[in-house]
Design an enzyme around this catalytic site. Sequence first.
Site, PDB file in Angstrom:
ATOM      1  N   GLY A 243      45.460  -5.899  14.900  1.00 50.15           N
ATOM      2  CA  GLY A 243      45.093  -7.275  14.855  1.00 50.15           C
ATOM      3  C   GLY A 243      44.309  -7.911  13.845  1.00 50.15           C
ATOM      4  O   GLY A 243      44.439  -7.357  12.777  1.00 50.15           O
ATOM      5  N   THR A 245      41.093  -9.233  11.428  1.00 52.44           N
ATOM      6  CA  THR A 245      39.902  -8.772  10.916  1.00 52.44           C
ATOM      7  C   THR A 245      38.890  -9.062  11.413  1.00 52.44           C
ATOM      8  O   THR A 245      38.014  -8.169  11.631  1.00 52.44           O
ATOM      9  CB  THR A 245      40.035  -8.963   9.420  1.00 52.44           C
ATOM     10  OG1 THR A 245      41.118  -8.562   8.594  1.00 52.44           O
ATOM     11  CG2 THR A 245      38.701  -8.313   8.753  1.00 52.44           C
ATOM     12  N   GLU A 265      44.050  -1.393  11.919  1.00 48.74           N
ATOM     13  CA  GLU A 265      45.069  -1.840  11.147  1.00 48.74           C
ATOM     14  C   GLU A 265      44.937  -3.405  11.149  1.00 48.74           C
ATOM     15  O   GLU A 265      45.388  -4.023  12.210  1.00 48.74           O
ATOM     16  CB  GLU A 265      46.669  -1.264  11.351  1.00 48.74           C
ATOM     17  CG  GLU A 265      47.429  -1.567  10.057  1.00 48.74           C
ATOM     18  CD  GLU A 265      48.441  -2.669  10.367  1.00 48.74           C
ATOM     19  OE1 GLU A 265      48.241  -3.849   9.904  1.00 48.74           O
ATOM     20  OE2 GLU A 265      49.474  -2.414  10.832  1.00 48.74           O
ATOM     21  N   CYS A 299      51.231  -9.007   9.069  1.00 50.21           N
ATOM     22  CA  CYS A 299      50.076  -8.718   8.327  1.00 50.21           C
ATOM     23  C   CYS A 299      50.295  -8.429   6.878  1.00 50.21           C
ATOM     24  O   CYS A 299      49.440  -8.677   6.018  1.00 50.21           O
ATOM     25  CB  CYS A 299      49.249  -7.513   9.123  1.00 50.21           C
ATOM     26  SG  CYS A 299      50.320  -6.192   9.408  1.00 50.21           S
TER      27      CYS A 299
END
Length: 492
Positions: A243, A245, A265, A299
């Site tokens: 998800g 940062t 991640e 992402c």
Amino acid sequence: MATKPTIVPLYINGKHIVSSSTAAARRLVPVISSSRIAKGQDGVVHHAQGATVEQALEAAKAAKAAFPAWRKSSVEDRRDILRGAADLLEKRREEGIEISMLESCPEKNYATFIYDMTVAHVKEWSTALASALRPTIPVSDEHGCFPIIFREPVGPVLGIAPWNAPSILAMRSFAIPIAAGCPTVFKTSELSPATHMHVAQSLIDAGLPAGVLNVVHSRFEDSADIVSSLISSPEIRKVNFTGSTALGRQLGVEAARNLKPILLELGGKASVIVLEDADLAEAAKQILIGAWMNQGQICMSTERVFVQSSVYDKLIDQIKITAKQLEPAFGGYPQAAERYAKRINGMVRNAVNEGAELVHGNLDLLTGTTLTPTVLTNVNPKSEIYTDETFGPTVYIQKMDTVQEMIDATNASDYGLTAGLWTKDMVRGLKIARQIDSGAVHINGMTVHDGPTLPHGGVKNSGIGRFGAEWGIQEFTQTKTVRMNGFDSAVF
């Protein structure tokens, strides 16, 4: 057409749970489809049964109770369950694709791509199990000593996954630790609980014992308490999260406070470097697909392009041509939520107000949730869009004179998930790739890539650790050294 769920159940200790009590009704999670909002309709497509903190902790206890037997299960048994799940996913393919399109609103090609990738990854995990978990025998400097290094499961795991590639991101968050021997509590996204439950059900129906996989949903306002309670519970031994940062950093602090390892991640700001000898037509195509696929809600999306000045004008011309060709396939789809669309549009508007040139697209939201894919040039380095992840269908292109400038600009980012490089000189490309701070560098390929046989993860603010293949399975193991003394020193 697939039968659409009315209420997506919890799944705890082998039982699907939907309660009819008044308190449970207040915890129902409304699943809102942005495509319906875009059409002026009621956005709620179905509900999920929200969990209480007590139910979440019950799931953790079920995982712990299942651990002793599951850790002793054979590699063959785990492999067979994974393969059975892959077979079931293939049989339920159309249903799974339809549910994901209903909830998170991707276009069908992307939804199909993600679903098929999920099947491919599950098959690879079943294949990688034996090599990932095999013991090793190191050389010992002690005569008569025979050491063996075992990989043993860390224990029950908490997995948390988002909505933007819902089937693969959910499946890897629980199937990989389960393959390693770790029962899992999985926390779904409030935007895609039915898709997440769909892939979880494939493992359940393939024969997974009760307690090995537990699935909990929660309302947005309840999620922080539920996740915090699970991380701090003595039953959970490791956490994995995919998800943003910002949220990943919070969870990392929570895990560290409880001395628990975490696999993260997180976000990205993928850069592409275009050298003077690049195939500009193919580079333009892959740059735009990588930027606009799934409305930029990936992402690994391409967000920045650094191009050598000698071919800058030619690349911009090619981008303009290719953008017009590709927009019918990638434009007109909504972002997952109205707040996301407004944020992205605001970033683009601010960049233009601060001097950027709009090469393709416009500054108007088509609807409250839908915006036009855009391309910018000459972005001011002080603009928010220069450094921050947009998570939307926008990319900017900057002209630079030297390769070192482009490498430095790429590495100046706080992110480091994936990057791209375009050149016909593979040796030169490999040398440059080794200088880029990124979990992956794709030479003459799109930044959006996650192959079943490869490790996947980032550096810096893009995360810690790796999903994927044997590297992902090993993330949920810990090494144990066993030394056997007393052997004939002439032999050992």
